[in-house]
Scaffold this motif. Structure first.
Motif: not given
Length: 164
Positions: A26, A31-33, A93, A121-122, A124-126, A128, A156
């Protein structure tokens, strides 16, 4: 193709190598974490040993790791709240893994006396953001221009879920 049953259990030190491999995939995609540096099984084992930390993992009938979730205290949140992190195997997912993990984590948090769970959560992490929203988390604030350990700057979203 038949979907294999999902099993949730407490994660332990012997799982840390597999957990690190899943998390590193990941992190490498990005981009997600907010985690941007690869981790080792030994590092995760140390995190797992923190006081009041609870780790759960999801696996299929063959023992294949599908995801994991943990809660632990955090210095920036009230003592009756805990911080959460969730990681699902890339491409897995939307299969109920996060829902099953959260059911176990929520139960553990209640047993430990927590009244809320916080997630940061970031922005940009749609995926999440949608996941935590679907679990009942509500946005409490936006953290603008947060610097990650690699120097990248991201916004975030801080969310909180009431357990009572």
């Amino acid at each position: 193709m038949t979907k294999s049953p999902l099993h949730i259990r407490r994660a332990g030190a012997l799982d840390c190598r597999a957990l690190a491999a899943l998390l590193n995939e990941i992190i490498a995609i990005g981009g997600t974490t907010a985690k941007v540096e690869l981790v080792t099984g030994d590092q995760l084992s140390t995190w797992m040993e923190r006081e009041h930390a609870v780790w759960h993992l999801a696996e299929d009938d063959t023992g294949k790791l599908l995801g994991f979730q943990y809660i632990q205290p955090h210095k920036d949140i009230p003592h009756d709240s805990t911080d959460i992190a969730t990681f699902t195997r890339v491409g897995q997912t939307g299969l109920g893994i996060g829902s099953a993990l959260f059911a176990a984590t929520r139960k553990a948090a209640l047993e430990m006396g927590y009244v809320t769970i916080d997630a940061v959560i970031r922005a940009d992490n749609e995926g999440g953001l949608a996941y935590y929203q679907s679990r009942g988390f509500e946005t409490i604030k936006l953290l603008k221009d947060e610097k990650l350990s690699n120097g990248q700057v991201v916004d975030r979203v801080w969310k909180r879920c009431s357990l009572r």
